[in-house]
Scaffold this active site. Structure first.
Site, PDB file in Angstrom:
ATOM      1  N   ASP A 122      11.285  57.557  44.959  1.00 12.19           N
ATOM      2  CA  ASP A 122      12.561  58.229  44.714  1.00 12.19           C
ATOM      3  C   ASP A 122      12.398  59.353  43.689  1.00 12.19           C
ATOM      4  O   ASP A 122      13.018  60.407  43.797  1.00 12.19           O
ATOM      5  CB  ASP A 122      13.639  57.239  44.250  1.00 12.19           C
ATOM      6  N   ASP A 182       8.388  51.937  45.142  1.00 16.08           N
ATOM      7  CA  ASP A 182       9.804  52.175  45.437  1.00 16.08           C
ATOM      8  C   ASP A 182      10.394  53.163  44.425  1.00 16.08           C
ATOM      9  O   ASP A 182      11.086  54.126  44.780  1.00 16.08           O
ATOM     10  CB  ASP A 182      10.544  50.831  45.369  1.00 16.08           C
ATOM     11  N   TYR A 188       8.867  42.155  46.190  1.00 15.51           N
ATOM     12  CA  TYR A 188       9.975  42.162  47.149  1.00 15.51           C
ATOM     13  C   TYR A 188       9.837  41.034  48.179  1.00 15.51           C
ATOM     14  O   TYR A 188      10.406  41.096  49.263  1.00 15.51           O
ATOM     15  CB  TYR A 188      10.067  43.526  47.845  1.00 15.51           C
ATOM     16  N   ASP A 243       4.299  53.686  33.800  1.00 18.28           N
ATOM     17  CA  ASP A 243       5.160  54.427  32.875  1.00 18.28           C
ATOM     18  C   ASP A 243       4.575  55.815  32.589  1.00 18.28           C
ATOM     19  O   ASP A 243       5.277  56.826  32.631  1.00 18.28           O
ATOM     20  CB  ASP A 243       5.415  53.637  31.585  1.00 18.28           C
ATOM     21  N   LYS A 252      -0.104  48.415  36.037  1.00 19.22           N
ATOM     22  CA  LYS A 252       0.551  48.015  34.783  1.00 19.22           C
ATOM     23  C   LYS A 252      -0.122  46.716  34.349  1.00 19.22           C
ATOM     24  O   LYS A 252       0.518  45.733  34.002  1.00 19.22           O
ATOM     25  CB  LYS A 252       2.067  47.817  35.025  1.00 19.22           C
TER      26      LYS A 252
END
Ligand code: ATP
Length: 369
Positions: free
Chosen positions: A266, A262, A138, A238, A205
């Protein structure tokens, strides 16, 4: 004299409505515990920009720096004020002004909240997600390039389809050794303080993002070695997303970079019953931390008196916990649990017909210290 001075920024839309209830509950709980709180209100946000063409005054960071904590509702009036002004200047401005690098989301569902997992009970789940909030993907580094631009010469050689494209977009993640280390250390420190499980799970990852996540993994192992009393493990993002649903009870403290954090935060909001129930905070080690429910200003329901204030109330409890006032934090959480699990007052998003104010009143009336 007050024990804690809190800067309050209600913001816009339902932010104003839910912060009023959060303060009502907080004031009552603190008074009963004999703790003095003072609140100074600041009208900053998108609405302030509409009136004065200023969303956050230039001296705001200096002003807020004098407070023990910042309690924020939600900022933004989509369609009326550009997001870069409301959220961009106020929320991101304060986060970067105080280097609030750890975005923390407690995941502790309340019995009686909207529940989507048939195979687990709300009581089984109690973890926290820490998202690094200042770097990673970001940072807005990259660009869009024509295939013959010198900047993408090496990239074009990687795949034949790149050369056939009219345009190439590059988005770069920036990961600093110090940035990764401090948020991972923060996670271990929190694990030590929390509930005795003392377990930190790293989100990675590194099988695909070899450079950035490779470094993240190495730093995670180095930091873990500094905390031999804490358990540690890691998961690819994942697999972790799947485990949030299948085995959420296995987590204690989860630490993630900005992008994965992020998404996971959620997902974790769904685990606590939705945005109306999810508390959050942006923590700093050098200035005041800012506590805000993760939901936005929700213009679709603003002014109707139906916004769920539980997220803001639990955010106030989280603020007190981080200020070291566990008794007040636990009393607020206990009152929320009583109100929600007995269906005493629920807003429409939780299947009830109570107003925002009625929920705040019910929680206030239930506080027992
Ligand atoms: P942002 O981009 O600032 O996060 P958004 O409009 O994308 O804002 P939110 O405002 O967070 O998203 O919420 C999306 C929807 O969820 C809202 O439009 C509203 O209907 C619902 N919602 C969010 N928060 C609450 C709440 N506290 N109580 C009830 N409903 C809520």
């Amino acid at each position: 004299m007050s024990d804690y001075n809190i800067a309050v920024i209600p913001g816009d839309g339902i932010g104003i409505e839910v912060v009023a209830e959060g303060l009502k509950v907080l004031t009552s709980a603190a008074e009963r515990a004999g703790i003095g709180l003072s609140f100074d209100h600041f009208p900053w946000g998108a609405g302030h920009w509409l009136k004065h063409r200023v969303a956050l005054p230039p001296d705001a960071i200096e002003t807020l720096g004098a407070y023990d904590a910042i309690y924020l509702g939600a900022v933004g009036l989509p369609g009326q004020v550009p997001e870069s002004v409301g959220v961009g200047q106020v929320v991101l401005g304060i986060r970067s002004g105080f280097d609030q690098f750890a975005n923390v989301r407690p995941v502790r569902p309340i019995p009686g909240c909207p529940w989507y997992l048939g195979h687990r009970r709300p009581e089984d789940i109690d973890f926290v997600v820490i998202r690094e909030a200042t770097e990673g993907f970001y940072c807005n580094v990259g660009g869009r390039f024509a295939p013959d631009a010198p900047e993408v010469e090496d990239i074009i050689a990687l795949r034949s389809a790149f050369g056939e494209s009219a345009e190439i977009a590059v988005q770069t993640g920036i990961f600093s050794e110090a940035g990764c280390r401090r948020v991972i250390r923060f996670a271990f420190e929190l694990a030590r303080k929390r509930n005795g499980k003392k377990k930190v799970t790293s989100t990675t990852k590194s099988n695909a993002l070899t450079h950035a996540m490779g470094m993240w993994d190495e730093i995670f192992e180095q930091v873990a070695a500094e905390y031999p009393d804490c358990e540690h493990d890691w998961m690819h993002v994942d697999a972790m997303s799947m485990r949030f649903i299948t085995n959420p009870e296995r987590f204690d403290v989860v630490v993630a970079d900005n992008l994965f954090g992020d998404i996971l935060t959620d997902l974790s909001a769904a685990l606590v019953g939705g945005l109306g129930f999810a508390p959050g905070g942006n923590l700093s080690q050098t200035g005041p931390s800012m506590f805000e429910p993760p939901h936005g200003s929700a213009p679709d329901i603003m002014g109707k008196g139906i916004a769920n204030p539980i997220a803001a109330i639990l955010t106030a409890a989280f603020m007190m916990e981080m200020l070291g006032e566990m008794q007040v934090a636990e009393a607020i959480r206990a009152a929320v649990t009583t109100v929600v699990s007995n269906g005493i007052a629920l807003t429409p998003d939780a299947g009830g017909c109570a107003t925002t104010e009625q929920v705040g009143d019910a929680v206030t009336a239930t506080i027992a210290i």
